[in-house]
Design a protein around this motif. Sequence first.
Motif, PDB file in Angstrom:
ATOM      1  N   MET A 285      12.726  20.092 -44.595  1.00 51.91           N
ATOM      2  CA  MET A 285      14.054  20.929 -45.072  1.00 51.91           C
ATOM      3  C   MET A 285      13.017  21.990 -46.089  1.00 51.91           C
ATOM      4  O   MET A 285      13.484  22.194 -46.575  1.00 51.91           O
ATOM      5  N   GLY A 286      11.960  21.973 -46.116  1.00 51.01           N
ATOM      6  CA  GLY A 286      11.704  23.498 -46.906  1.00 51.01           C
ATOM      7  C   GLY A 286      10.331  23.671 -47.126  1.00 51.01           C
ATOM      8  O   GLY A 286       9.478  22.900 -46.037  1.00 51.01           O
ATOM      9  N   HIS A 287       9.771  24.876 -47.687  1.00 51.04           N
ATOM     10  CA  HIS A 287       8.389  24.720 -48.052  1.00 51.04           C
ATOM     11  C   HIS A 287       8.436  25.131 -49.729  1.00 51.04           C
ATOM     12  O   HIS A 287       9.354  25.925 -50.222  1.00 51.04           O
ATOM     13  N   HIS A 288       6.985  24.921 -49.557  1.00 49.77           N
ATOM     14  CA  HIS A 288       6.456  24.761 -51.664  1.00 49.77           C
ATOM     15  C   HIS A 288       5.183  26.104 -51.971  1.00 49.77           C
ATOM     16  O   HIS A 288       4.670  25.633 -50.693  1.00 49.77           O
ATOM     17  N   PHE A 289       5.521  26.929 -52.603  1.00 49.70           N
ATOM     18  CA  PHE A 289       4.291  28.004 -53.064  1.00 49.70           C
ATOM     19  C   PHE A 289       5.059  28.517 -54.101  1.00 49.70           C
ATOM     20  O   PHE A 289       5.816  27.858 -54.941  1.00 49.70           O
ATOM     21  N   PHE A 290       4.308  29.289 -54.585  1.00 55.21           N
ATOM     22  CA  PHE A 290       4.169  29.958 -55.656  1.00 55.21           C
ATOM     23  C   PHE A 290       4.735  31.011 -55.904  1.00 55.21           C
ATOM     24  O   PHE A 290       4.663  32.088 -54.530  1.00 55.21           O
ATOM     25  N   PHE A 291       5.891  31.493 -56.019  1.00 53.07           N
ATOM     26  CA  PHE A 291       6.099  32.432 -56.880  1.00 53.07           C
ATOM     27  C   PHE A 291       5.535  33.309 -57.557  1.00 53.07           C
ATOM     28  O   PHE A 291       4.966  34.918 -57.268  1.00 53.07           O
TER      29      PHE A 291
END
Length: 252
Positions: free
Chosen positions: A152-158
Amino acid sequence: MHLISLLTCLAAVSLAAPTNFLDDAYDWSDELADFYGTVSQFISSAKHNIRSPDACDISKIALPSYASGLPGPTGLKPVYVALGRGTQNYTCASSSSNTTPVAAGAVARLYNATCLAANYPSIVEKLPSIAYKITLPTNELASFPPANIELMGHHFFFDATTPEFNLNTTPDKQDGIVMSKKQGQIAAPSDATSGKYGAVAWLYLTTTDGTIGNYKSVYRVDTAAGSPPKTCKGLPAAFQIQYSANYYFFGE
């Protein structure tokens, strides 16, 4: 996929699992046996109305009881629950025992566990402790065992202080972007799956500018592993620690 089919997939995954799913690291641990035992119980007790329109009533979603140590989502409604699987990232100024690892964000894929959380919270709470031991599928869009749930998506740091959750996976699945800021944390419970160095903290995040969609807060809970060693002795300048967690998204 309706819920009875999803539960059947959970029970059958051992017959169609990726090679690494049953390797020596897994070795059919007590937690894995307990997980499949819980799944079997739910299958046995499933009702014929599982196909009804309210079979995935997200209003029933609630945070795990241990999360009461974090500010609650007062006045907000649950939107999604995602199983996150990836790495916590760290840096070291030197490889000596006099320096300590510094957190440098995280990278994870997010898998949609919303309907499971609505109907089978005890199953969802067990997922991270098993998932962190499983290598991510090589196919970016593949579903993820042991629940065979969809990406459903991706997690990372902006940037260094802004966790981002991008829930736009394909042209047909555009669920928004969540930019966030940490507002609170509590240590993982003593019985959390620790990995080699411990489970990362449970977090309370609120949304910030740049968010697309009606999201207001995110909770990282049910964490498994992810913590670094106590010192940087013998470590490279940058390294990763495998982890998994559940992420609960709330909105107005």
